[in-house]
Scaffold this motif. Structure first.
Motif, PDB file in Angstrom:
ATOM      1  N   GLN A  10       1.731  -9.599   5.944  1.00 24.97           N
ATOM      2  CA  GLN A  10       1.994  -9.550   4.513  1.00 24.97           C
ATOM      3  C   GLN A  10       1.406  -8.309   3.827  1.00 24.97           C
ATOM      4  O   GLN A  10       1.183  -8.316   2.627  1.00 24.97           O
ATOM      5  CB  GLN A  10       1.500 -10.826   3.826  1.00 24.97           C
ATOM      6  N   ILE A  11       1.137  -7.278   4.615  1.00 26.50           N
ATOM      7  CA  ILE A  11       0.756  -5.987   4.038  1.00 26.50           C
ATOM      8  C   ILE A  11       1.937  -5.050   4.273  1.00 26.50           C
ATOM      9  O   ILE A  11       2.337  -4.843   5.423  1.00 26.50           O
ATOM     10  CB  ILE A  11      -0.518  -5.411   4.704  1.00 26.50           C
ATOM     11  N   TYR A  12       2.478  -4.515   3.190  1.00 29.70           N
ATOM     12  CA  TYR A  12       3.653  -3.644   3.262  1.00 29.70           C
ATOM     13  C   TYR A  12       3.238  -2.231   2.943  1.00 29.70           C
ATOM     14  O   TYR A  12       2.499  -2.006   1.975  1.00 29.70           O
ATOM     15  CB  TYR A  12       4.731  -4.131   2.276  1.00 29.70           C
ATOM     16  N   TYR A  13       3.734  -1.275   3.734  1.00 31.58           N
ATOM     17  CA  TYR A  13       3.346   0.120   3.546  1.00 31.58           C
ATOM     18  C   TYR A  13       4.540   0.941   3.080  1.00 31.58           C
ATOM     19  O   TYR A  13       5.578   0.970   3.761  1.00 31.58           O
ATOM     20  CB  TYR A  13       2.817   0.722   4.851  1.00 31.58           C
ATOM     21  N   ILE A  14       4.388   1.584   1.936  1.00 34.24           N
ATOM     22  CA  ILE A  14       5.382   2.567   1.510  1.00 34.24           C
ATOM     23  C   ILE A  14       4.938   3.880   2.135  1.00 34.24           C
ATOM     24  O   ILE A  14       3.834   4.356   1.885  1.00 34.24           O
ATOM     25  CB  ILE A  14       5.422   2.693  -0.032  1.00 34.24           C
ATOM     26  N   VAL A  15       5.797   4.457   2.995  1.00 31.16           N
ATOM     27  CA  VAL A  15       5.364   5.660   3.715  1.00 31.16           C
ATOM     28  C   VAL A  15       5.975   6.917   3.072  1.00 31.16           C
ATOM     29  O   VAL A  15       5.569   8.008   3.323  1.00 31.16           O
ATOM     30  CB  VAL A  15       5.733   5.589   5.199  1.00 31.16           C
ATOM     31  N   ILE A  25       0.855  -1.187   0.000  1.00 29.59           N
ATOM     32  CA  ILE A  25       0.000   0.000   0.000  1.00 29.59           C
ATOM     33  C   ILE A  25       0.890   1.236   0.000  1.00 29.59           C
ATOM     34  O   ILE A  25       1.712   1.417   0.911  1.00 29.59           O
ATOM     35  CB  ILE A  25      -0.954   0.001   1.211  1.00 29.59           C
ATOM     36  N   ASP A  26       0.731   2.045  -1.005  1.00 24.21           N
ATOM     37  CA  ASP A  26       1.547   3.247  -1.142  1.00 24.21           C
ATOM     38  C   ASP A  26       0.829   4.414  -0.475  1.00 24.21           C
ATOM     39  O   ASP A  26      -0.075   5.027  -1.058  1.00 24.21           O
ATOM     40  CB  ASP A  26       1.786   3.532  -2.637  1.00 24.21           C
ATOM     41  N   LEU A  27       1.237   4.711   0.769  1.00 24.85           N
ATOM     42  CA  LEU A  27       0.542   5.764   1.518  1.00 24.85           C
ATOM     43  C   LEU A  27       0.813   7.149   0.930  1.00 24.85           C
ATOM     44  O   LEU A  27       0.061   8.088   1.174  1.00 24.85           O
ATOM     45  CB  LEU A  27       0.954   5.731   2.990  1.00 24.85           C
TER      46      LEU A  27
END
Lengths: 126, 255
Positions: free
Chosen positions: B250-255, B48-50
């Motif tokens: 397994q949810i990765y966040y681009i902050v 998820i690209d925040l």
């Protein structure tokens, strides 16, 4: 032993009551006939009619196990037709008159399956 | 009674035989572990690209789409009875381990999109007494069998991410419209995101991924080095929620 006659009368009443369905049946005769509406479309079911009548509940249990836990989605009939294993989208697609088919027979048999607490009857959707 | 010399030698000999067996048992342990290891096989994950997400103020496209498709009720008597598969909340709720009283102002107003993390080591699965929830070895989805859920809510207590909701009432009462292609649930059953398992099996992307107007959500197989999710997590610095708990989310966040 003064109460003997009371006990005997009580026993007779009890036996008559407990066997009353048999007497009722004998007096009234045959059970009322069940009128089920045939599917509007679709000529054959996924199993033969008689088999379906006997084992549709087991078939549906098997389908749910295979779809949810096994990840399978399709069912092949004996004559090679492929169906989606889905109560809402396959069964009720042909048997669109659920109230005159499923419900009528379930009421007649005195069973109350709770499939439709979750699975949607497409005809009923607002 | 003491141990005499003869007895001591017997015990020592047995012990030596036991030690000699260790390589063999290790071999078996490896075989068993590799079959069930969460790291083996396909592993579906989400990035998820925040940065993109926060550009869209008050956007709820993914949430609305998911809840509509999966017949997730939207109306409740009290907030405690809320049912949600995917939702937004503030940054420090999502990443409490960051523990920064002066969080970068960029994140102050950044709502973080949250859903089931489809952990590699899911605590909810361990506690379920009926195996109504389990981890699929073939793709890593933490699945639910709503037929089998008895509503004990152990999984809700076990999940550190608040990803699971309980149906305190009949969920159909809180639904404006019912999607006939997906079942509803019944009272007394726990529910959560299933990574759109019913769509993935048909080769479709999850609903939230498709609904996002800015393509902030990416979905794919993290085990495949050429997949988009893998390339994203290699290219950007990502955060995961509460990784210190060892659940391997397994949810990765681009902050």
């Amino acid at each position: 032993m003064n109460d003997l006659w009371r006990i005997v009368i009580g026993l007779i009443v009890f036996v008559v009551l407990i066997t009353s369905p048999v007497w009722y049946d004998a007096a009234v005769g045959k059970p009322s006939k069940l009128n089920l509406e045939s599917p509007v479309r679709g000529k054959s079911c996924v199993l033969e009619r008689e088999r379906m009548r006997d084992v549709h509940m087991e078939l549906l249990n098997d389908w749910r196990e295979r779809v949810v836990r096994g990840g399978e989605r399709t069912f092949e009939t004996s004559n090679g037709e492929i169906y989606d294993m889905s109560l809402t989208n396959t069964c009720l697609d042909c048997h669109s008159n659920k109230d005159k088919f499923c419900d009528r027979c379930h009421n007649y048999m005195g069973v109350d399956p709770y499939c439709w607490s979750c699975h949607v009857n497409p005809g009923e959707v607002r | 009674m003491g141990v005499d010399r003869r007895k001591f030698l017997k015990i020592a000999g047995l012990g030596a035989v036991g030690l000699a067996c260790k390589p063999a048992t290790d071999l078996f342990a490896k075989v068993v572990l590799s079959e069930h290891s969460p790291l083996a096989g396909k592993r579906l994950a989400m990035v998820i690209d925040l940065r993109k997400c926060r550009q869209q103020d008050d956007c709820t496209a993914c949430i609305d789409a998911c809840h509509q498709v999966h017949n997730v009720p939207t109306e409740f008597d009290t907030a405690k009875h809320e049912v949600k598969w995917i939702w937004k909340d503030q940054f420090d709720y999502a990443f409490p381990e960051q523990d920064n009283p002066f969080v970068h102002k960029r994140f102050e107003r950044t709502p973080v999109l949250m859903l089931c993390n489809h952990c590699d080591d899911p605590p909810c699965v361990k506690v379920c007494p009926t195996q109504a929830t389990w981890k699929r070895p073939e793709d890593g989805i933490v699945m639910m069998d709503w037929h089998r859920c008895i509503g004990c809510r152990y999984c809700i207590a076990a999940c550190p991410y608040g990803s699971r909701s309980f149906n305190w009432g009949d969920p159909r009462e809180g639904l404006e419209e019912i999607n006939p292609d997906f079942p509803t649930r019944m009272r007394g059953v726990v529910e959560k995101c299933t990574f759109c398992e019913e769509r993935v099996v048909k080769g479709l992307l999850p609903v939230c991924v498709e609904a996002c107007p800015v393509n902030a959500i990416t979905f794919g197989d993290l085990d495949d080095p050429r997949s988009k999710v893998r390339r994203l997590v290699r290219r950007y610095f990502t955060l995961r929620r509460k990784p210190e708990l060892g659940t391997h989310p397994q949810i990765y966040y681009i902050v």
